[in-house]
Design a protein around this motif. Structure first.
Motif, short mmCIF file in Angstrom:
data_model
loop_
_atom_site.label_atom_id
_atom_site.label_comp_id
_atom_site.label_asym_id
_atom_site.label_seq_id
_atom_site.Cartn_x
_atom_site.Cartn_y
_atom_site.Cartn_z
N THR A 193 66.14 -60.00 29.06
CA THR A 193 65.99 -59.20 27.84
C THR A 193 65.27 -59.98 26.74
O THR A 193 64.72 -59.37 25.80
CB THR A 193 67.37 -58.76 27.33
N ASP A 194 65.26 -61.33 26.85
CA ASP A 194 64.58 -62.14 25.84
C ASP A 194 63.10 -62.34 26.13
O ASP A 194 62.37 -62.89 25.32
CB ASP A 194 65.25 -63.52 25.74
N VAL A 238 59.58 -61.27 26.09
CA VAL A 238 58.77 -60.28 25.38
C VAL A 238 57.29 -60.56 25.68
O VAL A 238 56.63 -61.37 25.02
CB VAL A 238 59.02 -60.35 23.86
N LYS A 274 53.51 -58.57 27.54
CA LYS A 274 52.89 -57.30 27.89
C LYS A 274 52.81 -57.15 29.41
O LYS A 274 51.75 -57.18 30.01
CB LYS A 274 51.49 -57.21 27.28
#
Length: 283
Positions: free
Chosen positions: A196-197, A199, A201
């Motif tokens: 979840t950490d 980030v 594309k």
């Protein structure tokens, strides 16, 4: 301790001990040298002549022997990179160099751009050397791109057409043509512990596959095999591209030399003719 240096030494010793490999290497080097000499001399009469002299022990004939003339022409062609076929052309060339006080080092680099029969230098359009020089950058760029893949200790892969990236057991990093890391996303096994950490594309499915691959022995073995194949394939490709770039550089170099030599010759001819006219006037 078995170090890399010890391994290299042992490899050399094994090659030396293997007489067949050593003989093959020496034979290839000898044949390559003979081919180089024959190519520069424009014929192989002198090589054949020495061969017969060595094996049959025949003695050279008079100084005016036709074979001696051929050998003299071959030596001349070898040193000056010309295409002379007669002693007359050789003497005419030497007189030409002396008369106009030409730089023989530059003349010797002209090769086929010097017409030995008429002693004229081919006219080179300025645009041609510029175009060949600019075309040199494409194989050089592709060479560095291929070299990066060849030496990189990671597999170059693509998942679901989401973009190419490097992968090994330590990290997954976005592919850059020349190997730079700036502005490239990076995923490590430690970051995968908290997905979840992350980030970046990339689709979540692609991130899941990357993180699962870090813990998959089968995936890691596949990457090791892929890296080995990449090194062979892209290593060979980089050598071919470098060879092609060297050919373009050589062509560019000789075109520039030819252009400069022609300018030098015209300048020398004008000065020589002007000097001769002045001498006649003084008389």
């Amino acid at each position: 301790m078995n170090t890399q240096f010890d391994t290299f030494i042992s490899l050399l010793l094994s090659i030396i001990d293997n007489k067949f490999i050593l003989f093959s290497f020496i034979f290839i080097m000898m044949m390559s040298s003979l081919y180089y000499i024959k190519r520069k001399a424009k014929s192989g009469f002198s090589i054949v002549n020495r061969f017969w002299a060595f094996w049959l022990g025949y003695k050279k004939e008079s100084k005016h022997d036709f074979i001696n003339d051929i050998i003299e022409i071959e030596k001349f062609n070898y040193h000056y990179n010309t295409d002379a076929v007669s002693i007359k052309q050789k003497k005419k060339f030497e007189g030409w160099i002396k008369k106009y006080e030409l730089n023989f080092r530059i003349i010797a680099k002209l090769k086929r751009n010097l017409i030995i029969d008429t002693l004229k230098i081919k006219k080179i359009n300025k645009v041609i050397p510029i175009l060949t020089f600019l075309s040199l950058f494409l194989p050089l760029f592709l060479f560095f791109a291929a070299l990066v893949v060849a030496i990189k200790p990671a597999g170059l892969i693509n998942i679901n057409n989401t973009g190419w990236f490097w992968f090994n057991k330590k990290e997954a990093i976005e592919y850059n043509v020349l190997g730079g890391r700036e502005n490239s996303w990076v995923i490590t096994p430690q970051e995968c512990e908290k997905k979840t950490d992350i980030v970046i594309k990339l689709p979540p499915q692609t991130i899941d596959i990357i993180c699962e691959s870090f813990n998959s022995q089968r995936s890691l073995e596949y990457i090791d095999t892929l890296v080995a194949k990449q090194r062979w394939a892209f290593g060979l490709l980089s050598v071919i591209l470098l060879f092609f770039a060297a050919i373009l550089f050589n062509i560019t170099f000789h075109l520039i030399i030819t252009f400069d030599a022609r300018e030098m010759l015209l300048f020398k001819i004008k000065n020589t003719d002007l000097t001769e006219v002045n001498k006649k006037r003084d008389r």
